[in-house]
Design an enzyme around this catalytic site. Structure first.
Site, mmCIF file in Angstrom:
data_model
loop_
_atom_site.group_PDB
_atom_site.id
_atom_site.type_symbol
_atom_site.label_atom_id
_atom_site.label_comp_id
_atom_site.label_asym_id
_atom_site.label_seq_id
_atom_site.Cartn_x
_atom_site.Cartn_y
_atom_site.Cartn_z
ATOM 1 N N LYS A 43 25.176 30.310 -42.512
ATOM 2 C CA LYS A 43 25.594 31.445 -43.329
ATOM 3 C C LYS A 43 25.439 31.170 -44.819
ATOM 4 O O LYS A 43 24.837 31.952 -45.549
ATOM 5 C CB LYS A 43 27.054 31.818 -43.018
ATOM 6 C CG LYS A 43 27.381 31.984 -41.539
ATOM 7 C CD LYS A 43 26.584 33.076 -40.889
ATOM 8 C CE LYS A 43 27.083 33.419 -39.485
ATOM 9 N NZ LYS A 43 27.077 32.309 -38.519
ATOM 10 N N TRP B 222 36.027 32.774 -31.825
ATOM 11 C CA TRP B 222 34.596 32.973 -31.582
ATOM 12 C C TRP B 222 34.319 32.783 -30.096
ATOM 13 O O TRP B 222 34.780 31.831 -29.474
ATOM 14 C CB TRP B 222 33.816 31.979 -32.422
ATOM 15 C CG TRP B 222 32.326 32.022 -32.273
ATOM 16 C CD1 TRP B 222 31.525 33.121 -32.306
ATOM 17 C CD2 TRP B 222 31.455 30.892 -32.083
ATOM 18 N NE1 TRP B 222 30.206 32.753 -32.151
ATOM 19 C CE2 TRP B 222 30.136 31.398 -32.017
ATOM 20 C CE3 TRP B 222 31.661 29.521 -31.982
ATOM 21 C CZ2 TRP B 222 29.036 30.572 -31.837
ATOM 22 C CZ3 TRP B 222 30.568 28.694 -31.815
ATOM 23 C CH2 TRP B 222 29.264 29.217 -31.739
ATOM 24 N N ASP C 168 36.515 24.030 -37.688
ATOM 25 C CA ASP C 168 35.203 24.682 -37.591
ATOM 26 C C ASP C 168 34.968 25.363 -38.934
ATOM 27 O O ASP C 168 35.595 26.363 -39.259
ATOM 28 C CB ASP C 168 35.187 25.696 -36.456
ATOM 29 C CG ASP C 168 33.799 26.310 -36.245
ATOM 30 O OD1 ASP C 168 32.891 26.031 -37.054
ATOM 31 O OD2 ASP C 168 33.632 27.079 -35.274
#
Length: 463
Positions: A309, A192, A273
């Site tokens: 999300k 990311w 993560d």
């Protein structure tokens, strides 16, 4: 004769108008306002302002030397998309779930939880503690580590509420920079886009380990093992818990076990993560398995969680940082230092989003409803993968596109290069990051044919 005025306005080139003849309160207020505005704009007053070297009106801006920064490579995609007037434009860069109609989704279970909050007249808007909402922290640790986690039962886990996944990574990074003996963190290549910036500004030195194999569009497992095997003892290793961003390529459970053994044998410190728990496979437990492998072996690790999300709480900025420690005493001391990181950064976290999460995770009915809605989102993304793969194969588009259905989660690493991406944007008004990453959540059954046309043209016309 009227006496000569001693006011500085007496020499103004724009003399004051006579007062309003009416003595009503409204007219008196208007008259005062007119005089006030004229005083502010009078030349004599302007002269006195101009005489000050620190005046905002004096010379160039003190920031005149600042150059315009480039758009964020991810968020900038949406900026460009919004400026495009084309009726067929398609945004596949957005990292947020969209419905089949291309609309943002607020989960029904979230609306129900919010209604409970609104109806509770006893709720106040007082500050949370530095570490956040206690119920939220407890339930978040349980969600990622499992209800039967020995680490939780032995009070070896400290959890603090942070500003979504990004804030959790930043707090964890700064804590490690202050208190951990090794300041090098290894992140996958690619990863990311924000990871490098977050950890660098946290005070860590960022290095990479091999992860993605462009030839197979899959995992470069041997390269991963080689790089982590040569990392210095004690180094920090960032691991994507599931649905690796941007590639959508995850290790198998057997590969995760090999990674765990290597990391523990070299005394590396894993930092997970977890941005997509439940959102990748549709199963909260399955997506948490890699984290639970590490937590179960008695070793230490860090975990950044996000509810952006899997609960659709993007703008609420809801996240948590959990640190699994060797003992309860160490965990308690770690928490005391986490407070010292958080306090000067943002003091304490917001209450609304964390309250929504806590209500959903505490209530059995709401929790069950959430898992159903979560699986529906995951299933729609899986369906989009299959539809895109089938359409490309039916079209006869050159190349092996099986990676689309092998990868998992919100994103697919298409294998398209920067020139092909630019071509698709210019000719087909399709927006994505330049590395060829597309958000499957931004796709729908209606837009698959348009995307296939663009990909087919790109790979046949642009080398």
């Amino acid at each position: 004769m009227r006496p000569r005025s001693t006011s500085p306005l007496a020499h103004s080139s724009s003399p004051l108008p006579p007062p309003f003849s009416s003595s009503s309160p409204t007219d008196r207020r208007l008259n005062t306002l007119v005089r006030h505005l004229l005083v502010e704009n009078s030349s004599s007053v302007m002269d006195s302002i101009s005489a000050s070297p620190t005046s905002a009106f004096h010379g160039d801006s003190v920031f005149a030397h600042i150059v315009r920064a480039p758009e964020d490579p991810i968020l900038g995609v949406t900026v460009a998309y919004n400026k495009d007037p084309s009726p067929v434009k398609l945004n596949l860069g957005v990292g947020a779930y969209r419905t089949e109609e291309g609309k943002p989704l607020v989960l029904n279970v979230v609306r129900r939880a919010e209604q409970q909050l609104v109806n509770d007249v006893s709720r106040v808007k007082e500050y949370l503690p530095i570490v956040g909402l206690a119920d939220f922290n407890k339930l978040s640790a349980k969600l990622i580590l499992g209800a039967d986690s020995p680490a939780i039962q032995e009070n070896r886990v400290t959890t603090v509420q942070c500003l979504s996944g990004t804030g959790s990574l930043r707090v964890g990074g700064e804590f490690l920079a202050r208190h951990y003996h090794e300041r090098t963190i290894y992140i996958p290549q690619p990863t990311w886009g924000n990871h490098t910036k977050v950890f660098t500004l946290s005070g860590l030195s960022v290095k990479t380990y091999q992860y993605y194999d462009p030839a197979t569009r899959g995992l470069n497992f041997q390269g991963l093992l080689e790089d982590l095997g040569s990392a210095p003892s004690g180094a920090i290793v960032l691991l994507h818990a599931c649905a690796h961003n941007p590639t959508g390529v995850d290790p198998t459970l057997e590969q995760w076990e090999q990674i765990r053994q290597l990391i523990r044998s070299k005394a590396l410190l894993p930092f997970f993560d977890s941005a997509y728990q439940g959102f990748a496979s549709g199963s909260l437990d399955a997506d948490a398995q890699p984290v639970r492998l590490f937590a179960a072996d008695g070793g230490e690790c860090l975990i950044a969680q996000s509810y952006a999300k899997n609960m659709g709480l993007y703008g609420e900025r809801v996240g948590a940082l959990s640190i699994v420690c060797k003992t309860a005493d160490v965990a308690s001391r770690v928490e005391s230092q986490l407070k010292l990181v958080i306090r000067p950064m943002y003091s304490n976290p917001p209450i609304h989003g964390a309250s929504i999460v806590a209500i959903i995770l505490k209530d059995r009915d709401l929790y069950n409803e959430w898992t159903i809605e979560l699986k529906a989102m995951a299933d729609r993304i899986i369906s989009m993968r299959q539809q895109l793969f089938d359409a490309l194969r039916a079209r006869g588009t050159p190349g092996d596109w099986s990676h689309i259905i092998k990868q998992i989660g919100m994103f697919t690493f298409t294998g398209l290069n920067a020139e092909q991406v630019a071509f698709m944007t210019k000719e087909y008004h399709i927006y994505m990051t330049s590395d060829g990453r597309i958000s499957m959540a931004g796709l729908s059954s209606k837009t698959v044919p348009h995307l296939v046309d663009a990909i087919h043209a790109a790979v046949t016309r642009v080398v």
